[in-house]
Write an enzyme that holds these catalytic residues in place. Sequence first.
Site, PDB file in Angstrom:
ATOM      1  N   PRO A   1       0.803  -1.227   0.000  1.00 55.25           N
ATOM      2  CA  PRO A   1       0.000   0.000   0.000  1.00 55.25           C
ATOM      3  C   PRO A   1       0.838   1.281   0.000  1.00 55.25           C
ATOM      4  CG  PRO A   1      -0.220  -1.180   2.099  1.00 55.25           C
ATOM      5  CD  PRO A   1       0.591  -2.041   1.197  1.00 55.25           C
TER       6      PRO A   1
ATOM      7  N   GLU B   1       2.608  -6.984   8.203  1.00 49.09           N
ATOM      8  CA  GLU B   1       2.944  -5.563   8.315  1.00 49.09           C
ATOM      9  C   GLU B   1       3.935  -5.124   7.241  1.00 49.09           C
ATOM     10  OE1 GLU B   1       1.366  -3.492  10.556  1.00 49.09           O
ATOM     11  OE2 GLU B   1       0.211  -5.336  10.719  1.00 49.09           O
TER      12      GLU B   1
ATOM     13  N   ARG C   1      -3.263  -8.027 -21.058  1.00 51.46           N
ATOM     14  CA  ARG C   1      -4.133  -7.654 -22.185  1.00 51.46           C
ATOM     15  C   ARG C   1      -3.456  -6.673 -23.148  1.00 51.46           C
ATOM     16  NH1 ARG C   1      -6.764  -3.098 -21.696  1.00 51.46           N
ATOM     17  NH2 ARG C   1      -8.663  -3.651 -22.792  1.00 51.46           N
TER      18      ARG C   1
ATOM     19  N   ASP D   1      -8.987   2.043 -25.303  1.00 54.91           N
ATOM     20  CA  ASP D   1      -9.300   1.914 -23.876  1.00 54.91           C
ATOM     21  C   ASP D   1      -9.437   3.274 -23.215  1.00 54.91           C
ATOM     22  OD1 ASP D   1      -9.093  -0.791 -23.826  1.00 54.91           O
ATOM     23  OD2 ASP D   1      -7.028  -0.828 -23.102  1.00 54.91           O
TER      24      ASP D   1
HETATM   25  N1  ADE Z   1      -1.232  -4.736  -0.142  1.00 59.02           N
HETATM   26  C1  ADE Z   1      -2.125  -4.255   0.736  1.00 59.02           C
HETATM   27  N2  ADE Z   1      -2.791  -3.215   0.235  1.00 59.02           N
HETATM   28  C2  ADE Z   1      -2.298  -3.013  -1.025  1.00 59.02           C
HETATM   29  C3  ADE Z   1      -2.591  -2.084  -2.043  1.00 59.02           C
HETATM   30  N3  ADE Z   1      -3.498  -1.122  -1.907  1.00 59.02           N
HETATM   31  N4  ADE Z   1      -1.907  -2.174  -3.203  1.00 59.02           N
HETATM   32  C4  ADE Z   1      -0.963  -3.134  -3.365  1.00 59.02           C
HETATM   33  N5  ADE Z   1      -0.658  -4.033  -2.438  1.00 59.02           N
HETATM   34  C5  ADE Z   1      -1.318  -3.986  -1.266  1.00 59.02           C
END
Ligand code: ADE
Length: 260
Positions: free
Chosen positions: A88, A115, A153, A168
Amino acid sequence: MFIDCLTIFPEFFVSPLQEGIVRRALLDGKIEIGVHNIREYATDRHSMTDDRPFGGGEGMVMKPEPLSRCLHAARKEGADSRVILLSPVGEQFDQKMAERLASHEQLILVCGRYEGVDERFRQQYVDEEISIGDYVLTGGELAALVVLDAVIRLLPGVLGCGESATNDSFSCGLLKHRQYTRPRVFENMAVPEVLLSGDHAAVARHRLVESVVLTLQRRPDLLAGMRFTPAERKTLRQAGVLDQVDTAIRTLAQEKSHEG
Ligand code: ADE
């Protein structure tokens, strides 16, 4: 292209790879996908892939050694490989990134869990860290599948005729126009007349206006730096949206110069 996924949950990848265009690309030999279970590269008695964080704190951290062993096993020697960590805190994934990644011979997608992964593994082996959006998933597996799908793709010959990726959303900088199919009238709503006219130029103009209006409504940020040809500007003027487009582009440029 080779795509290799490093995960502690290989089952995540079973059914998504057995459907539709991805399945066809696999059967046609356009891609080879390897799913590697990181746990098989753990050497302790309990096959541990995670441990408590140094310094304390919640959750568990993925250990570097099983990850690095798994990565070495997955990497194709001599190939132009790109190692991607799904997390994330990565850079946000978009169509441009998918296009860039599609040019590599091998993508190695490392699915983080808990984590996060030990920082030394990231520093030593990861070429880029990608997030698929501003939300936290339970792990990188779903994110890896999103990246994999968007990249596959785009590979030459993967989409058949009539499935081209060139129109696209995002590929030309605008959201894609809406689509209609049979029947001509559905619950009293008729298909726009121009789409039945057979006049390809008129259809193209109609779709350009649709795309621009949708982009203005939903994602005006995409218009930043956008340039339209004189013919396109004429079409947009006739549709009564040119002023709005020019204002949006000007406003975005002003905002950017203030940021800079
Ligand atoms: N792992 C946890 N959340 C994520 C996200 N938003 N993008 C990529 N990997 C992740």
